[in-house]
Enzyme design. Structure first.
Site, PDB file in Angstrom:
ATOM      1  N   HIS A 175       1.750   4.576  -2.893  1.00 31.79           N
ATOM      2  CA  HIS A 175       1.844   6.027  -2.699  1.00 31.79           C
ATOM      3  C   HIS A 175       3.227   6.531  -3.113  1.00 31.79           C
ATOM      4  O   HIS A 175       3.351   7.565  -3.785  1.00 31.79           O
ATOM      5  CB  HIS A 175       1.605   6.382  -1.227  1.00 31.79           C
ATOM      6  CG  HIS A 175       0.193   6.206  -0.768  1.00 31.79           C
ATOM      7  ND1 HIS A 175      -0.876   6.790  -1.407  1.00 31.79           N
ATOM      8  CD2 HIS A 175      -0.327   5.522   0.291  1.00 31.79           C
ATOM      9  CE1 HIS A 175      -1.998   6.477  -0.763  1.00 31.79           C
ATOM     10  NE2 HIS A 175      -1.689   5.698   0.255  1.00 31.79           N
TER      11      HIS A 175
ATOM     12  N   HIS B 264       0.830  -1.211   0.000  1.00 31.09           N
ATOM     13  CA  HIS B 264       0.000   0.000   0.000  1.00 31.09           C
ATOM     14  C   HIS B 264       0.865   1.262   0.000  1.00 31.09           C
ATOM     15  O   HIS B 264       0.661   2.167  -0.823  1.00 31.09           O
ATOM     16  CB  HIS B 264      -0.916  -0.006   1.228  1.00 31.09           C
ATOM     17  CG  HIS B 264      -1.862   1.149   1.272  1.00 31.09           C
ATOM     18  ND1 HIS B 264      -3.097   1.117   0.672  1.00 31.09           N
ATOM     19  CD2 HIS B 264      -1.739   2.390   1.828  1.00 31.09           C
ATOM     20  CE1 HIS B 264      -3.704   2.276   0.854  1.00 31.09           C
ATOM     21  NE2 HIS B 264      -2.902   3.067   1.559  1.00 31.09           N
ATOM     22  N   GLU B 265       1.832   1.307   0.911  1.00 38.23           N
ATOM     23  CA  GLU B 265       2.691   2.493   0.998  1.00 38.23           C
ATOM     24  C   GLU B 265       3.594   2.614  -0.230  1.00 38.23           C
ATOM     25  O   GLU B 265       3.912   3.722  -0.660  1.00 38.23           O
ATOM     26  CB  GLU B 265       3.532   2.440   2.281  1.00 38.23           C
ATOM     27  CG  GLU B 265       2.722   2.424   3.567  1.00 38.23           C
ATOM     28  CD  GLU B 265       1.683   3.537   3.642  1.00 38.23           C
ATOM     29  OE1 GLU B 265       1.941   4.638   3.120  1.00 38.23           O
ATOM     30  OE2 GLU B 265       0.601   3.297   4.214  1.00 38.23           O
TER      31      GLU B 265
END
EC number: 3.4.24.-
Length: 350
Positions: free
Chosen positions: A20, A16-17
């Site tokens: 980003h 997920h990170e």
């Protein structure tokens, strides 16, 4: 398996990170910090201007983008740099914020794709039990269903999928004693009350009155195109299931006792008895993580995306003190939900 389950959960947060991080770099934004976990940094190193860290509380993660926390201060010099988040277009900001969920979704699709491509262990479309309507149509125990409405069948799961979206009479091609036969029958609609026991929430589905032979297992391999199609189909099923569960929870037709915390999630992951099962559960959890982060709750990506839309399209921006207060409320709510899930997990263990 418990340690593997914990590592899988940490990996999904990393994915997920990473979403980003990569989208931010593609958009030309400097990433100051990439952290797995919150709180005090236990270990870190710096590479290409970004501090990569492992923090004390491993229940999430974050990336710190240059200029993001000072976006409201238009006079601040840091915001004037080309590599600042504040200088990017609304579309780029939305894309960066959506990047985490996008990578979670992409991971799930890739897992489903490669598992289908490498061969999927399935229940073969062999009849193990019949109800009245199937018997009346001439089906027998041991029949193997080859196609329905000229769509080839490789697994029992596919029968359910085709029947669910069918209209009217079905044409079944079956194999019996090395002979190919054709049978016709019309699915019947069954209505049941949902798990919430709410009489107003009725679930209707179509059945043709057959059950699988649980002893008939096989491995089905798919072409690249078929594997991709299967991956998208499974992804869609996961999204529908999660969104429907959230809807029922919000509407009150599902109990908050159904919520699970970290213990429950890790426990479920640790019960996976094979690598493929672990990956399948991990893919579903990844979809879950992506969808939850898109909810319009302060401190989550969804609320920040909503803020970008209101500020840049409707020209409505909340004062910074109110934004900070809402952020704290959002964090408080998420902590409450986390502990509620943890309480439910412990209650189930007792």
């Amino acid at each position: 398996m418990f340690i593997v389950a914990v590592l899988m959960l940490a990996f999904l947060i990393f994915v997920h990170e990473l979403g980003h991080f990569i989208i931010a770099r593609i958009c030309g934004v400097k990433v100051e910090v990439f952290s797995i976990g919150f709180g005090k940094k236990l270990w870190f190193f710096k590479l290409f201007g970004t501090q990569f860290a492992l923090s004390l509380i491993p229940l999430g993660g974050y990336v710190k983008l240059k200029g993001m926390d000072k976006e409201e201060n238009e006079e601040n010099k840091i915001n004037q740099a080309n590599d600042s988040y504040a200088q990017k277009s609304p579309f780029q900001k939305l894309w960066i914020l959506f990047g985490g969920a996008f990578f979670n979704f992409l991971f799930a699709v890739l897992v489903y794709f490669f598992l289908a491509l490498s061969g999927e262990k399935v229940l073969l479309p062999v009849i193990g039990g019949l109800e009245k309507n199937a018997l009346e149509a001439g089906l027998l125990k041991g029949d193997r269903i080859l196609s329905i409405n000229h769509q080839k069948i490789a697994s029992f799961r596919e029968i359910r999928e085709i029947v669910a979206r069918s209209q009217g009479e079905l044409i079944l091609e079956i194999e019996r004693n090395n002979q190919i036969l054709e049978k016709r029958l019309t699915p019947k609609i069954v209505a049941v009350i949902s798990e919430s026991n709410d009489p107003n929430e009725i679930i209707k589905y179509k059945i043709i009155g057959i059950k699988p032979d649980m002893q008939k297992m096989g491995v089905v391999s798919y072409s690249v195109f078929q594997a991709f199609e299967k991956a998208l189909s499974r992804f869609k099923e996961g999204v529908v299931l999660i969104v429907d569960s959230l809807r029922r929870l919000i509407m009150g037709s599902a109990s908050v006792k159904e919520l699970s915390g970290v213990i429950g999630i890790v426990g479920a992951l640790s019960h996976a008895n094979s690598v493929s099962m672990l990956l399948l559960f991990g893919a579903f959890l990844s979809i879950n993580l992506g969808i939850l982060n898109l909810l319009p709750i302060p401190a989550l990506d969804g609320a920040q995306m909503l803020g970008v839309v209101f500020k840049n399209i409707f020209h409505i921006a909340l004062p910074t003190p109110i934004q900070n207060a809402l952020w704290l409320v959002g964090v408080g709510f998420l902590v409450f939900v986390m502990f509620l899930g943890l309480f439910n997990d412990i209650t189930r263990l007792l």
